[in-house]
Design an enzyme around this catalytic site. Structure first.
Site, mmCIF file in Angstrom:
data_model
loop_
_atom_site.group_PDB
_atom_site.id
_atom_site.type_symbol
_atom_site.label_atom_id
_atom_site.label_comp_id
_atom_site.label_asym_id
_atom_site.label_seq_id
_atom_site.Cartn_x
_atom_site.Cartn_y
_atom_site.Cartn_z
ATOM 1 N N GLY A 235 38.261 -75.085 17.419
ATOM 2 C CA GLY A 235 38.700 -76.315 16.763
ATOM 3 C C GLY A 235 40.157 -76.663 17.001
ATOM 4 O O GLY A 235 40.710 -77.529 16.329
ATOM 5 N N HIS B 154 29.906 -66.000 12.264
ATOM 6 C CA HIS B 154 30.894 -66.949 12.774
ATOM 7 C C HIS B 154 32.240 -66.644 12.111
ATOM 8 O O HIS B 154 32.285 -66.275 10.937
ATOM 9 C CB HIS B 154 30.449 -68.392 12.475
ATOM 10 N N LYS C 113 28.306 -77.305 12.240
ATOM 11 C CA LYS C 113 29.095 -76.883 11.062
ATOM 12 C C LYS C 113 28.731 -77.746 9.853
ATOM 13 O O LYS C 113 27.596 -78.201 9.751
ATOM 14 C CB LYS C 113 30.593 -76.922 11.388
ATOM 15 N N GLU D 12 34.431 -68.454 10.903
ATOM 16 C CA GLU D 12 34.693 -69.222 9.677
ATOM 17 C C GLU D 12 34.030 -68.553 8.469
ATOM 18 O O GLU D 12 34.527 -68.624 7.352
ATOM 19 C CB GLU D 12 34.200 -70.671 9.848
ATOM 20 N N SER E 166 36.629 -74.781 21.528
ATOM 21 C CA SER E 166 37.148 -75.997 22.159
ATOM 22 C C SER E 166 36.481 -76.329 23.506
ATOM 23 O O SER E 166 37.133 -76.830 24.424
ATOM 24 C CB SER E 166 38.670 -75.928 22.314
ATOM 25 N N ASN F 131 26.863 -76.153 17.410
ATOM 26 C CA ASN F 131 27.095 -75.757 16.021
ATOM 27 C C ASN F 131 27.716 -76.950 15.292
ATOM 28 O O ASN F 131 28.890 -77.242 15.466
ATOM 29 C CB ASN F 131 28.043 -74.540 16.012
ATOM 30 N N GLU G 167 34.008 -65.858 20.734
ATOM 31 C CA GLU G 167 34.782 -67.011 20.290
ATOM 32 C C GLU G 167 36.160 -66.565 19.817
ATOM 33 O O GLU G 167 36.317 -66.127 18.664
ATOM 34 C CB GLU G 167 34.076 -67.721 19.139
#
Ligand code: PGA
Length: 250
Positions: A170, A94, A11, A96, A210, A9, A164
């Site tokens: 991250g 996701h 991003k 985010e 991560s 991904n 996730e």
């Protein structure tokens, strides 16, 4: 047998020329790695160019988002139909997007339905926040997210789940292999209760958060984990290649 999958991904990173350069750096080697589905998910604007670069290879393409309407007055949105002949997968839900773009379970489910309608395979992301984890609410949160997108038919259409934990994305603070395995085991068990053992056995469930070349082995050696959704580490060709290679050797 579930075929392992590593999905990168990217991003909101890489210009079109940087994206082409990154794919060119790994194309040949990536193409030769067997026994694992290799998916890259660059930004929308690079999808068409990358499709050409990977033409004829075993590398698969995914988008990072989708809108749920097929066409119309939705300035700036990208419809499932536009993506259908560009890629095979699409990341949906996701954290985010749930966090920064207010995507609710209802919106996420509309997107899953819209993707499947045109033959796109969703990589549906679920995961808990740090405070939910610390309060012992992980299973409750995951159950709620799974309930929002729980149609049995999804699992027969190539949907992939990605667990996730938000606190691991991250942050450099990945879950341990054991933690991830236990939670993914819970997800599988839940699907089994809802839709039967066979469905649960066949669905691929990835871990994300991560993941690096240094810790991938810890995850893919676990029985419940079928691969990884990789963010930061997918932007470095050598690191992504190493993650995919290690996965193919399990
Ligand atoms: P990360 O991101 O690997 O950079 O933690 C994972 C993801 O958000 O899918």
């Amino acid at each position: 047998m579930r075929i392992p999958m590593i999905a990168g991904n990217w991003k909101m990173n890489t210009t079109v020329s940087e994206a082409i350069e990154l794919v060119n750096e790994m194309r040949q080697e990536l193409d030769q790695i067997d026994n694992v589905d290799k998916v890259i998910c660059p930004p929308f604007v690079s999808l068409a160019a990358i499709k050409e670069v990977i033409e004829g290879s075993s590398i698969k393409l995914g988008a990072q988002n989708i809108y749920f309407e097929e066409k119309g007055a939705y300035t700036g949105e990208i419809s499932p139909l536009m993506l259908a002949d560009l890629c095979e997968f699409v990341i949906i839900g996701h954290s985010e997007r749930r966090q920064h773009f207010n995507e609710t379970g209802e919106i996420v489910d509309k997107k899953v339905k819209a993707a499947l309608k045109v033959g796109l395979k969703p990589i549906l992301c679920i995961g808990e926040r740090l405070e939910e984890n610390e309060a012992g609410r992980t299973e409750e949160v995951l159950t709620e997210q799974l309930n929002s997108s729980s149609d049995r038919i999804y699992y027969f259409s190539g949907l992939v789940l990605a667990y996730e934990p938000i606190w691991a994305i991250g942050t450099g603070r990945a879950a341990t292999g054991e933690q991830a395995n236990e939670t993914i085991g819970f997800i599988r068990q839940y699907i089994s209760q809802q839709h039967g053992e066979k469905v649960a056995h066949n669905v691929r469930i990835l871990y994300g958060g991560s993941v690096t070349a240094d810790n991938i082995a810890e995850f893919i050696n676990q029985p419940e984990i079928d691969g990884a959704l990789v963010g930061g580490a997918s932007l470095k060709a050598s690191e992504f290649l190493s993650i995919v290679k290690q996965t193919s050797e399990i």
